[in-house]
Design an enzyme around this catalytic site. Structure first.
Site, PDB file in Angstrom:
ATOM      1  N   ASP A 143     -36.139 -11.678  47.282  1.00 52.76           N
ATOM      2  CA  ASP A 143     -36.646 -12.976  47.247  1.00 52.76           C
ATOM      3  C   ASP A 143     -35.954 -14.214  47.899  1.00 52.76           C
ATOM      4  OD1 ASP A 143     -38.240 -15.043  46.246  1.00 52.76           O
ATOM      5  OD2 ASP A 143     -37.099 -15.449  44.395  1.00 52.76           O
ATOM      6  N   TYR A 172     -35.493 -18.403  49.646  1.00 48.80           N
ATOM      7  CA  TYR A 172     -35.317 -19.680  48.781  1.00 48.80           C
ATOM      8  C   TYR A 172     -35.788 -20.539  50.206  1.00 48.80           C
ATOM      9  CZ  TYR A 172     -32.203 -22.773  45.945  1.00 48.80           C
ATOM     10  OH  TYR A 172     -31.567 -23.774  45.323  1.00 48.80           O
ATOM     11  N   HIS A 213     -38.025 -27.214  47.217  1.00 45.26           N
ATOM     12  CA  HIS A 213     -37.497 -26.515  45.948  1.00 45.26           C
ATOM     13  C   HIS A 213     -36.018 -26.547  46.028  1.00 45.26           C
ATOM     14  CE1 HIS A 213     -37.513 -23.917  42.754  1.00 45.26           C
ATOM     15  NE2 HIS A 213     -36.606 -22.999  43.378  1.00 45.26           N
ATOM     16  N   ARG A 257     -26.971 -28.897  40.094  1.00 45.59           N
ATOM     17  CA  ARG A 257     -25.678 -29.235  40.398  1.00 45.59           C
ATOM     18  C   ARG A 257     -25.685 -30.697  40.634  1.00 45.59           C
ATOM     19  NH1 ARG A 257     -26.919 -24.276  42.410  1.00 45.59           N
ATOM     20  NH2 ARG A 257     -28.285 -25.131  43.963  1.00 45.59           N
ATOM     21  N   GLU A 310     -42.095 -19.230  39.050  1.00 45.92           N
ATOM     22  CA  GLU A 310     -41.987 -19.700  40.525  1.00 45.92           C
ATOM     23  C   GLU A 310     -43.090 -19.130  41.288  1.00 45.92           C
ATOM     24  OE1 GLU A 310     -37.265 -20.365  40.934  1.00 45.92           O
ATOM     25  OE2 GLU A 310     -37.854 -18.244  41.568  1.00 45.92           O
ATOM     26  N   GLU A 347     -44.824 -18.147  44.386  1.00 42.98           N
ATOM     27  CA  GLU A 347     -44.337 -17.880  45.537  1.00 42.98           C
ATOM     28  C   GLU A 347     -45.530 -17.022  46.316  1.00 42.98           C
ATOM     29  OE1 GLU A 347     -40.422 -16.284  45.772  1.00 42.98           O
ATOM     30  OE2 GLU A 347     -39.852 -17.059  43.900  1.00 42.98           O
ATOM     31  N   ASP A 366     -42.181 -15.286  40.292  1.00 45.35           N
ATOM     32  CA  ASP A 366     -40.741 -14.861  40.014  1.00 45.35           C
ATOM     33  C   ASP A 366     -40.522 -15.665  38.613  1.00 45.35           C
ATOM     34  OD1 ASP A 366     -38.163 -14.082  40.289  1.00 45.35           O
ATOM     35  OD2 ASP A 366     -37.801 -15.678  41.471  1.00 45.35           O
ATOM     36  N   ARG A 395     -34.430 -20.062  32.784  1.00 44.14           N
ATOM     37  CA  ARG A 395     -33.385 -20.916  33.451  1.00 44.14           C
ATOM     38  C   ARG A 395     -31.925 -21.160  32.754  1.00 44.14           C
ATOM     39  NH1 ARG A 395     -35.294 -21.107  38.520  1.00 44.14           N
ATOM     40  NH2 ARG A 395     -37.487 -21.756  38.353  1.00 44.14           N
ATOM     41  N   GLN A 422     -30.012 -18.054  33.801  1.00 45.50           N
ATOM     42  CA  GLN A 422     -30.050 -18.198  35.155  1.00 45.50           C
ATOM     43  C   GLN A 422     -28.472 -19.198  35.209  1.00 45.50           C
ATOM     44  OE1 GLN A 422     -33.229 -19.722  37.442  1.00 45.50           O
ATOM     45  NE2 GLN A 422     -31.849 -19.869  39.315  1.00 45.50           N
ATOM     46  N   TYR A 463     -25.280 -17.515  37.056  1.00 45.44           N
ATOM     47  CA  TYR A 463     -25.267 -17.185  38.495  1.00 45.44           C
ATOM     48  C   TYR A 463     -24.141 -17.526  39.277  1.00 45.44           C
ATOM     49  CZ  TYR A 463     -25.842 -22.252  39.901  1.00 45.44           C
ATOM     50  OH  TYR A 463     -25.630 -23.499  40.311  1.00 45.44           O
ATOM     51  N   LYS A 512     -33.486 -13.516  36.055  1.00 46.89           N
ATOM     52  CA  LYS A 512     -34.862 -13.382  37.084  1.00 46.89           C
ATOM     53  C   LYS A 512     -35.483 -11.761  37.137  1.00 46.89           C
ATOM     54  CE  LYS A 512     -34.293 -17.319  40.001  1.00 46.89           C
ATOM     55  NZ  LYS A 512     -35.737 -17.629  40.334  1.00 46.89           N
ATOM     56  N   THR A 571     -41.208  -9.572  37.354  1.00 50.90           N
ATOM     57  CA  THR A 571     -41.870 -10.351  38.720  1.00 50.90           C
ATOM     58  C   THR A 571     -43.282 -10.143  38.536  1.00 50.90           C
ATOM     59  OG1 THR A 571     -39.592 -10.387  39.700  1.00 50.90           O
ATOM     60  CG2 THR A 571     -41.583 -11.018  40.802  1.00 50.90           C
ATOM     61  N   THR A 578     -39.847 -20.065  45.859  1.00 50.21           N
ATOM     62  CA  THR A 578     -40.734 -20.955  45.341  1.00 50.21           C
ATOM     63  C   THR A 578     -41.340 -21.902  46.423  1.00 50.21           C
ATOM     64  OG1 THR A 578     -39.093 -20.742  43.475  1.00 50.21           O
ATOM     65  CG2 THR A 578     -40.698 -22.538  43.501  1.00 50.21           C
ATOM     66  N   GLU A 632     -39.135 -28.180  37.951  1.00 52.55           N
ATOM     67  CA  GLU A 632     -39.101 -29.385  38.919  1.00 52.55           C
ATOM     68  C   GLU A 632     -40.270 -30.189  38.305  1.00 52.55           C
ATOM     69  OE1 GLU A 632     -39.248 -28.055  43.331  1.00 52.55           O
ATOM     70  OE2 GLU A 632     -39.499 -26.238  42.140  1.00 52.55           O
TER      71      GLU A 632
HETATM   72  O1  LIG Z   1     -30.181 -22.911  43.626  1.00 51.80           O
HETATM   73  C1  LIG Z   1     -29.850 -22.093  42.581  1.00 51.80           C
HETATM   74  O2  LIG Z   1     -28.867 -22.097  42.131  1.00 51.80           O
HETATM   75  C2  LIG Z   1     -31.170 -21.120  42.174  1.00 51.80           C
HETATM   76  C3  LIG Z   1     -32.425 -21.293  42.831  1.00 51.80           C
HETATM   77  C4  LIG Z   1     -33.493 -20.574  42.277  1.00 51.80           C
HETATM   78  O3  LIG Z   1     -33.593 -20.226  41.154  1.00 51.80           O
HETATM   79  C5  LIG Z   1     -34.548 -20.128  43.145  1.00 51.80           C
HETATM   80  C6  LIG Z   1     -34.937 -18.770  43.576  1.00 51.80           C
HETATM   81  O4  LIG Z   1     -35.083 -17.690  42.928  1.00 51.80           O
HETATM   82  C7  LIG Z   1     -35.422 -18.727  44.827  1.00 51.80           C
HETATM   83  C8  LIG Z   1     -36.683 -19.353  44.977  1.00 51.80           C
HETATM   84  O5  LIG Z   1     -37.643 -18.938  44.472  1.00 51.80           O
HETATM   85  O6  LIG Z   1     -36.825 -20.170  45.848  1.00 51.80           O
HETATM   86 CA   LIG Z   2     -37.776 -17.102  43.160  1.00 48.52          CA
HETATM   87 MG   LIG Z   3     -38.291 -12.237  39.003  1.00 45.07          MG
END
Ligand SMILES: O=C(O)/C=C/C(=O)CC(=O)CC(=O)O
Ligand SMILES: [Ca+2]
Ligand SMILES: [Mg+2]
Length: 401
Positions: free
Chosen positions: A116, A118, A123, A132, A187, A189, A221, A225, A228, A232, A241, A245, A332, A346
């Site tokens: 996956d 990003y 996004h 953050r 998400e 996608e 996806d 949260r 995550q 992460y 995640k 899916t 996403t 979001e």
């Molecule tokens: O920036 C992060 O820490 C996390 C981002 C995501 O959860 C996004 C991800 O799965 C990728 C995406 O779908 O764009």
């Molecule tokens: Ca994703």
């Molecule tokens: Mg997933």
């Protein structure tokens, strides 16, 4: 023009012909293509000698067909168009058409590896700000390479499969606790399905994208949260995640999307040579997100910063081999407006701004029983529209522990 009733003017006319796998009347899975609101039984068609694919259409998944490669994909597609347009074929083909409401659609291909990306700047920027705060929303690598993570192929499920609320660790002011996720999200996608494999050490150049990728699916996806956010750092998404899916039942061949290619956003700074795609094209897919039947967002795919050809080139630049059935997702899809975002993180800005649904209730994240449907269309030839089906799922309560 197709002789099939309801095909003309449908987003599932002969210009589309997405592939799926169906079960019906107690028989095992069979490959079919969608035409209007019917499915053409390709297993039956190949068995009857109406088309030839070396038996690849007589299998319970699309994988053998996906492995055949571009020339064969084109030959089979042309033959299906002939069968569905030539009146002379009607007597033999009509008995092989089954109304969609009489079949169950299953996972169309065996998923090999799942990656996956990003690749939506909006996004990535939004998640950066929410996860953050105070830091630069985009990390320094983001404009230099398509950031991604490896997911869990074995938990990719077909549209309609109930999504069991995941359980796991989340952080609280009093330390970590274990329990059902309280911030379950989506998400929206687009997934790309690899047909032609490579061997270890081989790389796929940006211009070879269409020789390897067969088609696209819609993909959700699902993301917990709270799990995550706690787990992460520094290795990226893991259990937040990997629980499920979802993908759409229909795989739309890239050949049906020939009219949907549009210039992708300009990349600044310039990318390294192996990522340079000329022309630099993305797909004009228009997604929709419905929460319990209410349209909450319309994410535009044409604004994605990294293109699918760049993503595939990057995915293989280290010599990682591709396998038939590999699935890589776009990341996403979010546009610049709040009604164009591909996640509820979001949409509700981290849960701080609930949305109101038409039944009067409000939501931040998903509740048990909620249903999310993601759909999409693309421009087709001569002003037609290409339907990508939908990926839907309903949240089931966490399993008792
Ligand atoms: O920036 C992060 O820490 C996390 C981002 C995501 O959860 C996004 C991800 O799965 C990728 C995406 O779908 O764009
Ligand atoms: Ca994703
Ligand atoms: Mg997933």
């Amino acid at each position: 023009m197709s002789w099939v009733e309801g095909a003309a003017g449908s987003p599932y006319g002969v210009h589309n012909l997405p592939y799926g796998v169906f079960v019906q009347a107690g028989r095992g899975p069979r490959i079919g293509v969608r035409i209007g609101d019917l499915v053409l039984d390709l297993d039956g068609a190949e068995a009857a000698g109406l088309l030839l694919a070396g038996g690849a259409l007589r299998r319970p998944t699309l994988n053998a067909f996906l492995a055949l490669g571009h020339p064969q994909w084109t030959t089979v597609r042309r033959r299906i168009v002939e069968l569905l347009t030539g009146q002379e074929h009607r007597p033999a083909v009509e008995p092989l058409l089954i109304p969609l409401d009489r079949v169950d659609l299953v996972l169309p291909f065996e998923v090999a590896d799942y990656v996956d990306f990003y690749s939506s700047e909006q996004h990535a920027g939004n998640v950066g700000k929410i996860f953050r705060p105070g830091a630069a929303p985009l990390l320094p690598n983001w404009r230099h390479l398509p950031v991604g993570y490896h997911g869990r192929a074995g938990t990719v499920v077909v549209s309609g499969t109930p999504i069991i609320r995941p359980q796991g660790q989340r952080s609280t002011p009093d330390g970590p606790v274990y329990g059902p996720s309280t911030r379950l999200d989506i998400e929206a996608e687009v997934g790309f399905v690899v047909g032609v494999p490579t061997s270890l050490g081989q790389r796929v150049a940006v211009e070879d994208f269409a020789a390897h990728v067969f088609g696209v699916v819609l993909l959700n996806d699902w993301s917990a949260r709270d799990i995550q956010a706690w787990e992460y750092q520094p290795l990226g998404p893991f259990l937040g995640k990997s629980f499920a899916t979802s993908v759409s039942s229909w795989v739309v061949p890239l050949e049906a999307l020939a009219d949907a290619w549009v210039p992708a956003p300009t990349q600044e700074p310039a990318v390294l040579d192996y990522l340079r795609d000329v022309p630099h094209l993305g797909l004009d897919l228009r997604l929709t997100v419905d929460w319990n039947g209410d349209r909450v967002s319309e994410p535009p795919f044409d604004g994605m910063y990294w293109t699918p050809a760049q993503q595939l080139a990057h995915l293989t630049v280290n010599g990682a081999a591709l396998r038939t059935g590999d699935l890589y997702a776009s990341g996403t899809v979010s546009g610049p407006r709040r009604d164009q975002v591909g996640s509820f993180l979001e949409l509700t800005w981290g849960g701080a701004e609930p949305v109101k649904l038409s039944d009067g209730s409000t939501r931040t994240f998903l509740l048990d029983g909620d249903t999310v449907r993601i759909g999409a269309t693309a421009p087709g030839p001569d002003g037609t529209s290409v339907g990508l089906g939908e990926v839907a799922g309903t949240i089931a309560p966490a399993q008792p522990t």
